[in-house]
Design an enzyme around this catalytic site. Structure first.
Site, PDB file in Angstrom:
ATOM      1  N   ASP A 409      79.043 -42.344  -2.915  1.00 25.28           N
ATOM      2  CA  ASP A 409      78.270 -41.800  -3.374  1.00 25.28           C
ATOM      3  C   ASP A 409      78.888 -40.142  -3.893  1.00 25.28           C
ATOM      4  O   ASP A 409      79.732 -39.919  -4.245  1.00 25.28           O
ATOM      5  CB  ASP A 409      77.460 -40.759  -1.845  1.00 25.28           C
ATOM      6  CG  ASP A 409      76.556 -40.211  -1.040  1.00 25.28           C
ATOM      7  OD1 ASP A 409      75.743 -39.770  -2.251  1.00 25.28           O
ATOM      8  OD2 ASP A 409      76.876 -39.568   0.243  1.00 25.28           O
ATOM      9  N   GLU A 412      77.173 -38.316  -9.423  1.00 21.86           N
ATOM     10  CA  GLU A 412      76.247 -38.338 -10.757  1.00 21.86           C
ATOM     11  C   GLU A 412      77.277 -37.630 -11.682  1.00 21.86           C
ATOM     12  O   GLU A 412      76.170 -37.601 -12.811  1.00 21.86           O
ATOM     13  CB  GLU A 412      75.325 -37.480 -10.106  1.00 21.86           C
ATOM     14  CG  GLU A 412      73.958 -37.383  -8.903  1.00 21.86           C
ATOM     15  CD  GLU A 412      74.783 -38.020  -7.672  1.00 21.86           C
ATOM     16  OE1 GLU A 412      73.793 -39.003  -7.586  1.00 21.86           O
ATOM     17  OE2 GLU A 412      75.149 -37.367  -8.024  1.00 21.86           O
ATOM     18  N   ASP A 484      68.354 -39.537  -0.775  1.00 20.59           N
ATOM     19  CA  ASP A 484      67.804 -38.865   0.351  1.00 20.59           C
ATOM     20  C   ASP A 484      66.793 -39.011   0.035  1.00 20.59           C
ATOM     21  O   ASP A 484      66.229 -37.369  -0.389  1.00 20.59           O
ATOM     22  CB  ASP A 484      69.050 -37.590   0.257  1.00 20.59           C
ATOM     23  CG  ASP A 484      70.072 -37.965  -0.256  1.00 20.59           C
ATOM     24  OD1 ASP A 484      70.838 -39.130   0.371  1.00 20.59           O
ATOM     25  OD2 ASP A 484      70.991 -36.647  -0.183  1.00 20.59           O
TER      26      ASP A 484
END
Length: 797
Positions: A409, A412, A484
């Site tokens: 997670d 990015e 999300d």
């Protein structure tokens, strides 16, 4: 030193802006060319152009003003094969031929046109300008055909058909994203164009920020794609159909490995389950309620102050014992992992990372610091091979207690504020670059490091890896979830399109957070999302920390029962689903397929009412619908179709209003379908009944299905330890053949029940020439049972 550097950088900024806003420079005209290995090199007025033959249906174009430099890619794993069949140097053009394609390169000015061998144009540079540079940004312009449609680009919001829309690729953490939010977490700069009964694909292999405009400009005559920096390097795919284009794209960028069988089951997640007693209680509740489940997740609260590769000693004093207990109940544990390493002396991974020079730096050598969950953090440089190896070995903190799944997670990479300076340096596998080029491949390389490291540590077991951020080629290392999302009806429909778009883009193992991560769904929406989830490759229920709990029993007994029924269906479908995953490893075909793959020229499938419909595997047609509807309009593409729940028949190329109660999502199978179903099990380590049901739906045309099995855990299938058999249905010969098993793995099924749908009156059935007793289930279904043999079984009726 830092102040001086900042001052110099500030002085340079106005110059950079002037370059970017300057007069564009165009490619210009042809000057000369020479033959190079696998292709040609053209010298143009303002750049060099390389055209390479990668295969008869794949051609690569590289264009750079400063000369062609390192040919390096994190996405592409193949090398050129063969040469152009013929190269013709004519007065006004160069003509290059493959066994499938014709390239016509006009000389003054240079334009590239791709045609099939009969001369029909598939794709062409725009007539007025083909390529330009503004500062460092390079843009390629393509002719826009009147009926042209576009699909793909991976994880993007918006409609199935991208025509009239523009998109940016810059991996970004966007919680609670909306219908038109862009960019999101994943960059896959690959799309497929469809027009005039032909299709083609283009993959722009450039990890700088890229943009795609599919006719969103005012004149509507051209589409274009651009990269903020670097060379223009794109692959053109010219296979005869979309299936072939996806096959070629995944040959080029790789196909997924078979995931562990347990990862196809139902997965339960929440931010967060703790302490260990809650995890054990959750596992026991699933078993007591007889709701099948294979996976439980631990979010950030299992760690010591959010430090990766640690355990909170108060909440999880004995993780190995806890994992062992849930393993005994048939569960596997997946733990979250973020890239940020807390700046804290005495913390093993920080000290070790400093010692081994593992973290990204500014040009002056200062380590970059960003704030995430643990506070001030350094970030590993996953573009360095030695850092990837270091990261992979760090997973012993999780694998030794028994963790087999790893959830990447915040990769990015995400830092609070979302603005990591692009001047930060990266190794880029020895090619040395900055965040501007490394940003979009950060998540890919973190997933690679996680997969390669845990594969070694698990001693022959397949790891399960899940990621939020990614770049093209991610399918080689990880499943992808769509970030999300929100608990709304619109997000349910959007999730379907995003999953299908990822499938077009080579990523088969993908899905959304079922029920919506952010917010609380109505109980009806939760039930509907569970039904759609059954027909999604990755089935995970997830909820944020402040939302209502979303376990299947959290919305009352009625929704619990509906959820149980749908999850039972998922486990019944596992033989079909695992076979579809196997097919994806061989051909790249997605498990969830937009109808645009098989029916690209059918205008109906792009309409708002029908764009969410898709095929699950090769045969099951799913028509998602919001929870507030009792009836919906379904479009049936070419063929003939049966509703699974009641065998009702529908002709293809028609629309029909069908009922859609919460316990009966509109799901159909095509005539001729061969559908294997097993008995309900509570987890994938539990053996199903030895009797496999093989449902055959009558049709006019022959069909086949490849049933695949292996141990679901190891890599022994690579050495022939699998069971693969073909099942054939021939309505002309009135036969169904259960083929001979290939491979050395013993099937878990020793008998079968053949269920015949809509076969009308059958006078008798023979198995290998011997009469069989035929039983009647209802007016449309007839069945009989027999024992497997490793010789061919032929059923005639």
């Amino acid at each position: 030193m830092i102040r001086i550097f900042s001052f110099i950088f500030t002085l340079l900024m106005p110059l950079m802006v002037l370059c970017e806003n300057g007069i564009p420079i165009f490619l210009g005209s042809f000057k000369s060319f020479k033959t190079v290995e696998h292709g040609i090199l053209i010298i143009a007025d303002n750049a060099k152009v390389e055209v390479l033959h990668f295969s008869p249906t794949i051609v690569r174009i590289r264009i750079n003003r400063s000369g062609l430099q390192n040919d390096f890619s994190y996405a592409v794993i193949q090398q050129p094969i063969g040469d152009f069949r013929e190269t013709k140097d004519e007065k006004d053009s160069l003509i290059l031929l493959t066994d499938s394609l014709q390239l016509i390169i006009t000389k003054n000015p240079i334009r590239i046109k791709f045609s099939n061998l009969s001369g029909k144009t598939i794709s062409s540079d725009y007539k007025n300008f083909s390529l330009s540079w503004q500062g460092t940004e390079v843009t390629c312009y393509k002719k826009l055909f009147p009926d042209e449609k576009f699909i793909g680009l991976g994880e993007k919001t918006g409609p199935l058909n991208r025509r009239g829309n523009a998109y940016v690729n810059w991996n970004t953490d966007i919680p609670a994203y909306s219908y038109r939010e862009d960019p999101l977490y994943v960059t896959i700069p690959f799309y497929i164009g469809i027009h005039d009964n032909v299709a083609y694909g283009i993959f722009l292999d450039n990890s700088f920020q890229t943009k795609f405009n599919f006719g969103a400009s005012t004149d509507d005559e051209f589409s274009f794609f651009s990269a903020a920096n670097g060379e223009l390097k794109y692959y053109f795919f010219g296979a005869k159909n979309i299936t072939g284009i996806i096959r070629d794209y995944t040959w080029l960028t790789g196909r997924m490995n078979l995931p562990p069988y347990w990862s196809l089951g139902y997965q339960q997640c929440r931010w967060s389950y703790y302490p260990d007693s809650e995890v054990l209680n959750l596992a026991n509740t699933f078993r007591e309620k007889k709701i099948p489940c294979d996976v439980i997740y631990l979010d950030i609260h299992y760690m010591d102050n959010y430090k990766v590769f640690t355990w909170n000693k108060e909440r999880f004093p004995d993780p190995k014992s806890m994992v062992s207990k849930i393993n005994t109940l048939g569960f596997h544990l997946v733990t979250i992992i973020d890239p940020g390493i807390k700046v804290e002396k005495g913390y093993l991974n920080y000290d070790d990372g400093i010692k081994n020079n593992c973290f990204i730096k500014y040009p002056d050598g200062t380590l970059y610091i960003g704030n995430v969950w643990p506070g001030r953090c350094h970030f590993p440089d996953f573009t360095s091979p030695k850092v990837r190896e270091w990261w992979g070995k760090s997973f012993t903190a999780l694998t030794l207690p028994g963790v087999e799944g790893f959830w990447n997670d915040m990769n990015e990479p995400s830092a609070w504020g979302q603005s990591i300076p692009c001047i930060v340096n990266f190794d880029f596998d020895g090619h040395h670059s900055t965040l501007a080029e490394a940003h979009n491949v950060y998540g890919l390389n973190m997933s690679r490091a996680t997969f390669e490291g845990t594969k070694q540590l698990l001693n022959g077991k397949r790891p399960f890896v899940l990621t939020r951020a990614a770049y093209a080629g991610i399918q080689r290392y990880s499943a992808v979830w769509t970030g999300d999302n929100q608990a709304t009806e619109d997000d349910l429909m959007l999730a379907v399109r995003m999953v299908n778009s990822l499938g077009v883009s080579g990523v088969s193992f993908t899905g959304p957070d079922m029920g919506g991560f952010i917010g609380t769904p109505t109980k009806e929406l939760f039930a509907r999302w569970m039904s759609v989830g059954v027909f999604t490759p990755f089935l995970r229920n997830h909820a944020e920390i402040n939302s209502r709990r979303k376990e299947p029993w959290s919305f009352g007994e009625d929704i619990e029962e509906i959820s149980r029924q749908w999850i039972n269906k998922r486990y019944r479908l596992l033989p079909y689903l695992y076979s579809a995953f196997y097919e994806s490893t061989q051909t790249g075909m997605p498990v969830a397929k937009t109808l645009a793959i098989d029916y690209p020229c059918d205008e109906k499938i792009y309409e708002n009412d029908f764009q969410n419909e898709y095929l699950f595997g090769s045969e099951i047609l799913v028509a998602p619908v919001s929870s507030d509807k009792a009836f919906c309009n379904v479009y049936f593409p070419a063929g003939e179709w049966f509703r699974i729940s009641n065998d009702r028949f529908y002709n293809g190329k028609t629309e029909a209003i069908v009922d859609c109660p919460l316990d009966d999502l509109p799901v159909f199978v095509k005539a001729g379908t061969i559908l294997p179903l097993q008995s309900v099990i509570q987890n994938t380590s539990e053996k199903p009944s030895p009797v496999l049901e093989i449902h055959v739906y009558n049709g006019k045309y022959p069909n086949s299905f490849t049933l695949y099995e292996d141990d679901g855990v190891s890599y022994n299938y690579e050495n022939g330890q699998y069971c693969r058999r073909q099942i054939l249905f021939d309505p002309v010969k009135k036969s169904i053949i259960i083929g001979k098993a290939e491979g050395s793995f013993p099937s878990k099924f020793t008998a079968y029940r053949l269920v015949l749908h809509d076969f009308g009156t059958i006078m008798g059935v023979k198995l290998n020439g011997k009469e069989q007793t035929l039983k009647l289930k209802n007016s449309k279904q007839r069945f009989f049972e027999s024992t497997w043999t490793y010789d061919t079984n032929e059923i005639t009726y």
